[in-house]
Design an enzyme around this catalytic site. Structure first.
Site, PDB file in Angstrom:
ATOM      1  N   ARG A 159      20.177 -25.908   3.318  1.00 19.66           N
ATOM      2  CA  ARG A 159      20.156 -25.610   1.872  1.00 19.66           C
ATOM      3  C   ARG A 159      21.523 -25.119   1.473  1.00 19.66           C
ATOM      4  O   ARG A 159      21.980 -24.049   1.895  1.00 19.66           O
ATOM      5  CB  ARG A 159      19.056 -24.590   1.571  1.00 19.66           C
ATOM      6  CG  ARG A 159      18.930 -24.263   0.122  1.00 19.66           C
ATOM      7  CD  ARG A 159      17.535 -24.510  -0.401  1.00 19.66           C
ATOM      8  NE  ARG A 159      17.431 -24.105  -1.790  1.00 19.66           N
ATOM      9  CZ  ARG A 159      16.559 -23.228  -2.250  1.00 19.66           C
ATOM     10  NH1 ARG A 159      15.685 -22.683  -1.434  1.00 19.66           N
ATOM     11  NH2 ARG A 159      16.529 -22.935  -3.525  1.00 19.66           N
TER      12      ARG A 159
ATOM     13  N   ARG B  45      13.540 -26.185 -12.022  1.00 19.50           N
ATOM     14  CA  ARG B  45      12.908 -26.547 -13.298  1.00 19.50           C
ATOM     15  C   ARG B  45      12.502 -28.033 -13.371  1.00 19.50           C
ATOM     16  O   ARG B  45      12.725 -28.705 -14.377  1.00 19.50           O
ATOM     17  CB  ARG B  45      13.808 -26.158 -14.474  1.00 19.50           C
ATOM     18  CG  ARG B  45      13.921 -24.676 -14.680  1.00 19.50           C
ATOM     19  CD  ARG B  45      12.632 -24.021 -15.193  1.00 19.50           C
ATOM     20  NE  ARG B  45      12.431 -24.285 -16.598  1.00 19.50           N
ATOM     21  CZ  ARG B  45      11.396 -24.963 -17.079  1.00 19.50           C
ATOM     22  NH1 ARG B  45      10.466 -25.454 -16.275  1.00 19.50           N
ATOM     23  NH2 ARG B  45      11.280 -25.142 -18.385  1.00 19.50           N
TER      24      ARG B  45
ATOM     25  N   HIS C 221      21.578 -14.918  -6.082  1.00 19.44           N
ATOM     26  CA  HIS C 221      20.606 -14.020  -6.705  1.00 19.44           C
ATOM     27  C   HIS C 221      21.290 -13.019  -7.626  1.00 19.44           C
ATOM     28  O   HIS C 221      20.677 -12.515  -8.559  1.00 19.44           O
ATOM     29  CB  HIS C 221      19.798 -13.284  -5.640  1.00 19.44           C
ATOM     30  CG  HIS C 221      18.767 -14.171  -4.993  1.00 19.44           C
ATOM     31  ND1 HIS C 221      17.989 -15.039  -5.707  1.00 19.44           N
ATOM     32  CD2 HIS C 221      18.396 -14.327  -3.695  1.00 19.44           C
ATOM     33  CE1 HIS C 221      17.174 -15.684  -4.888  1.00 19.44           C
ATOM     34  NE2 HIS C 221      17.410 -15.284  -3.658  1.00 19.44           N
ATOM     35  N   GLU C 222      22.543 -12.697  -7.364  1.00 15.60           N
ATOM     36  CA  GLU C 222      23.217 -11.715  -8.210  1.00 15.60           C
ATOM     37  C   GLU C 222      23.849 -12.351  -9.453  1.00 15.60           C
ATOM     38  O   GLU C 222      24.394 -11.634 -10.298  1.00 15.60           O
ATOM     39  CB  GLU C 222      24.287 -10.986  -7.390  1.00 15.60           C
ATOM     40  CG  GLU C 222      25.462 -11.866  -6.983  1.00 15.60           C
ATOM     41  CD  GLU C 222      26.226 -11.315  -5.777  1.00 15.60           C
ATOM     42  OE1 GLU C 222      25.615 -11.231  -4.703  1.00 15.60           O
ATOM     43  OE2 GLU C 222      27.418 -11.001  -5.909  1.00 15.60           O
TER      44      GLU C 222
ATOM     45  N   GLY D  68      -8.405  -9.236 -23.587  1.00 13.80           N
ATOM     46  CA  GLY D  68      -8.080  -8.218 -24.580  1.00 13.80           C
ATOM     47  C   GLY D  68      -9.312  -7.588 -25.195  1.00 13.80           C
ATOM     48  O   GLY D  68      -9.281  -6.433 -25.621  1.00 13.80           O
TER      49      GLY D  68
ATOM     50  N   CYS E  22      -0.540 -17.001  -9.346  1.00 13.28           N
ATOM     51  CA  CYS E  22      -0.028 -17.832 -10.430  1.00 13.28           C
ATOM     52  C   CYS E  22      -0.812 -17.501 -11.684  1.00 13.28           C
ATOM     53  O   CYS E  22      -2.042 -17.411 -11.645  1.00 13.28           O
ATOM     54  CB  CYS E  22      -0.180 -19.310 -10.071  1.00 13.28           C
ATOM     55  SG  CYS E  22       0.199 -20.383 -11.456  1.00 13.28           S
TER      56      CYS E  22
ATOM     57  N   ARG F  52      24.443 -13.767 -13.077  1.00 15.23           N
ATOM     58  CA  ARG F  52      23.887 -13.308 -14.352  1.00 15.23           C
ATOM     59  C   ARG F  52      23.623 -14.489 -15.282  1.00 15.23           C
ATOM     60  O   ARG F  52      23.746 -14.396 -16.496  1.00 15.23           O
ATOM     61  CB  ARG F  52      24.810 -12.273 -15.011  1.00 15.23           C
ATOM     62  CG  ARG F  52      24.897 -10.948 -14.281  1.00 15.23           C
ATOM     63  CD  ARG F  52      23.594 -10.137 -14.298  1.00 15.23           C
ATOM     64  NE  ARG F  52      22.683 -10.479 -13.221  1.00 15.23           N
ATOM     65  CZ  ARG F  52      21.454  -9.969 -13.064  1.00 15.23           C
ATOM     66  NH1 ARG F  52      20.987  -9.113 -13.935  1.00 15.23           N
ATOM     67  NH2 ARG F  52      20.688 -10.330 -12.061  1.00 15.23           N
TER      68      ARG F  52
HETATM   69 FE1  SF4 Z   1       4.659 -21.007 -12.532  1.00 15.90          FE
HETATM   70 FE2  SF4 Z   1       2.447 -19.701 -12.077  1.00 15.90          FE
HETATM   71 FE3  SF4 Z   1       4.750 -18.637 -11.303  1.00 15.90          FE
HETATM   72 FE4  SF4 Z   1       4.146 -18.747 -13.896  1.00 15.90          FE
HETATM   73  S1  SF4 Z   1       3.104 -17.580 -12.344  1.00 15.90           S
HETATM   74  S2  SF4 Z   1       6.085 -19.362 -12.905  1.00 15.90           S
HETATM   75  S3  SF4 Z   1       3.010 -20.662 -13.996  1.00 15.90           S
HETATM   76  S4  SF4 Z   1       3.848 -20.507 -10.562  1.00 15.90           S
END
Ligand code: SF4
Ligand code: NAP
Length: 674
Positions: free
Chosen positions: A215, A289, A253-254, A651, A354, A256
């Protein structure tokens, strides 16, 4: 004929052929640290069954000094080998392939025993690392190679050597962290000596018929990072040293600059990986992404990479690839890149899950067997809690009716989707709509459930959500005072000089909304986003930092946020995303006033006291984001219905700190009890 010919094409690695081009990227879930290896195996086996071509585990330490934290999981002993064998057997039983990531944290280790090329503390750790001497360096290389040999012994199909994200190997590569003047520092040849020694020694330890992924940080996003020439030189040398795949690392990771948050455009860095295509003979993987099969296909079809790495999307839906292959991409539960239940948990020492799929990493504790007896279930409210409850109950075989007073589903999610940088929430709403259409749930939109509708149902789930809290500040009845829901729903237009009352998650969302002109959506416009954050082209700009830095568009109005609590704004925001919101708003000129006492709202603006002084902020609009109250008028039904047959969730149960993550998890738990 598939819509994803590039994604679903096999990849021949010589001794093994991967069935498609989807790599499940490394994620630290915290599962290994529970010591429940059956649970770890279940997590990975589910993703193997769901079609991931090759999975990479979370980072495993080669030795104690290289561990991200004292006690973090590793590949350091025969006992570790025995534990990991339980994982690889489950994955192979499910027809999958899995590689162990060997992660040496270097100066990122959260420990006084941290070691590094030079004794320079990182901005994200309190510990100054010890500079390694010659024998210390040899020990690290030998330990990494030994960990790779143990990975093979444990039945893994490969290893990933973590050479990016600012970890140990990466620290040797750049002057930012390597100030050595011996044979491991100075010239680039010297600085890349350690990562290359590691690849060579790992290859020697594991033999030829084993996957070795390196990587490589393709764009460091820190000062004095690698130049593009150096990246290419290292890539070629890593291939020659025995790597069989090159994976892409983006940003330390650092750094910005956000690299995976929801406000980062989809496939924002695929163009960087593309630059490496043709420079090496081994497959190159791109990442960051990429969260739908369409985007993965597009990236591969454009020749940006040979494979795509997706990590969080496999938390949201383990069956990502299988659904794409079946032509059911719309049914893939989308990762909205919120980090709320995954990375934010990791950094709070909590087990990963998640938001969209609470079953992630909880496969064994949230199992959903078919209901023993089918019941009639009414769910009132189609916000995140109601949607999750209705779908889960339906999957278990109950006859579900979902009532929603509004003409659309979504509740608070619909407001979130209107915030610039939160467009992914739209995909979540679409997914819920698709799932409802494919389910047996009877949806009653525009239908406020009355008490007389409900007695006939065996079980009642009240998910009526929240309403904005009126904080009781004198003058909230005046026309210039509006609540966040009125503003975000479009019921009122934004003002020109706006006071935002409240610095919680919603206050920040509202400030983001106000700080962007209509059409100014950097998350949908990669060039604008790169300008906003100062991302340059590594061909010209070392480390990918644009000369001149970040150049955000100014806000189209004057905005000041207020909170009563003294100190930092955004203390309750996500651990991994709070800094992004603070930087973004500050860069757009949003002001923040903490430690105030509200005195009143008048046509002149917001009157408040601070440090014993009374002031007026001459706002033409005051947006109240002072938390929420539950909408729980149906709660009294619990008293007249049979005991235990009425359930409040989300809620409606408790508005304090409620968010979609908690609402969905509660709803799933309730649906599993019915
Ligand atoms: Fe994706 Fe779930 Fe993590 Fe939100 S919590 S970024 S939906 S994996
Ligand atoms: P919150 O985070 O609890 O913030 C409420 C804000 O209102 C606080 O800043 C509080 O500040 C202020 N407040 C509370 N009572 C008040 C009163 N009586 N008078 C004046 N001000 C008052 O709640 P939220 O912003 O409504 O968000 C709801 C939930 O959604 C939270 O869990 C939040 O984390 C989540 N969320 C998160 C994000 C994100 O992470 N990006 C985005 C949206 C929502 P003072 O008390 O200091 O004045």
């Amino acid at each position: 004929m598939t819509a994803y010919p590039h994604l679903l094409r096999p990849l021949d690695l010589g001794h093994v052929t991967l069935p498609n081009r989807a790599l499940m990227g490394s994620m630290h879930t915290g599962l290994e640290e529970t010591g429940d290896w059956a649970r770890v195996g279940t997590f990975y086996a589910a993703r193997a069954e769901g079609g991931a071509a090759l999975m990479v585990t979370g980072g495993l330490a080669p030795n104690p000094e290289g561990a991200v934290l004292p006690g973090a999981a590793g590949l350091m002993s025969a006992e570790d080998v025995a534990h990991h064998r339980q994982v690889t057997e489950r994955v192979h039983g499910a027809g999958g392939l899995i590689a162990a990531q060997i992660l040496h944290a270097g100066r990122y280790a959260y420990s006084p025993d941290a070691v590094a090329p030079s004794a320079i503390r990182s901005p994200i750790s309190p510990h100054r690392p010890r500079e390694l001497d010659e024998a210390g360096i040899e020990k690290q290389v030998a330990d990494i190679a030994a960990a790779a040999a143990r990975a093979r012994e444990a039945g893994y199909d490969g290893v990933e050597i973590m050479g990016s994200e600012g970890y140990f190997l990466n620290q040797f590569l750049v002057r930012h962290t390597n100030r050595r003047e011996d044979g491991w520092g100075g010239s680039y040849e010297n600085r890349m000596r350690l990562p290359l020694d590691v690849v060579r020694r790992v290859r020697w330890a594991v033999g030829p018929d084993f996957i070795v992924i390196f990587r490589l940080s393709m764009i460091d996003l820190v000062p004095d990072g690698s130049s593009w020439d150096e990246v290419v030189t290292l890539a070629r040398a890593a291939e020659a040293a025995g790597a069989s795949i090159l994976n892409t690392g983006i940003g330390w990771h650092e750094a910005r600059i956000p690299t995976i948050a929801t406000s980062v455009p989809r496939r924002a860095f695929a163009w960087v990986t593309k630059r490496l295509m043709g420079e090496v003979g081994i497959p190159v993987v791109t990442s960051n992404r990429i969260n739908t099969p369409e985007i993965a296909e597009e990236v591969l079809a454009e020749g940006c990479a040979d494979m795509v790495s997706m990590a969080r999307p496999f938390l949201a839906d383990p069956d990502f690839v299988a659904k794409a292959a079946r032509g059911e991409a719309r049914r893939i539960a989308p990762c909205i890149a919120c980090n709320q239940a995954c990375l934010d948990h990791t950094f709070s020492m909590k087990l990963t899950s998640c938001l969209v799929n609470p079953r992630a990493c909880h496969e064994t504790v949230l199992a959903a067997p078919p209901a023993a007896a089918a019941k009639t279930v009414a769910v009132v409210g189609a916000g995140p809690a109601g949607l999750a409850a209705a779908l889960e109950a339906d999957r278990r075989g109950h006859a579900v009716t979902l009532f929603e007073a509004e003409p659309e589903i979504g509740g608070q999610l619909r407001l979130a989707a209107r915030i610039p940088g939160k467009e992914e929430f739209r995909g979540l709403l679409d997914w819920y709509a698709t799932e409802l259409a494919a389910s047996g749930v009877a949806l009653r939109l525009g239908r406020s459930a009355a008490e007389e509708d409900l007695p006939e149902f065996d079980e009642l789930v009240i998910a009526t959500g929240v309403r904005p809290r009126d904080p009781g500040i004198p003058g909230t009845g005046l026309p210039q005072a509006v609540d966040y829901a009125e503003l975000l729903s479009g019921a009122v237009e934004p003002g020109q000089r706006v006071a935002v009352i409240g610095g919680g998650g919603i206050g920040f969302d509202v400030a983001e909304f106000l700080a962007h002109a209509p059409g100014d959506r950097p998350s949908q416009d990669p060039e604008a986003w790169r300008r906003e954050w100062g991302v340059g082209d590594p061909l010209q700009d070392r480390g990918g930092l644009r000369p001149g830095g970040a150049q955000p568009a100014p806000a189209p109005r004057e905005i000041t946020m207020f909170q009563r609590r003294p100190g930092k704004f955004g203390a309750t925001l996500g651990k991994t995303t709070g800094w992004i919101h603070r930087s973004s708003l500050r860069a757009r000129g949003v002001k923040m006033e903490a430690g105030v006492e509200y005195l009143g709202i008048s046509p002149e603006g917001l009157r408040y006291a601070k440090s014993g002084e009374v002031r007026t902020y001459p706002a033409d609009q005051i947006v109240v984001c002072a938390g929420q109250d539950p909408v729980d008028s149906l709660a009294r039904l619990a008293e007249i219905r049979p005991e235990g047959r009425t359930h409040l969730v989300g809620g409606a149960l408790s508005a304090k700190g409620i968010d979609a993550k908690r609402a969905i998890l509660q709803a799933v738990r309730v649906a599993l009890k019915i």
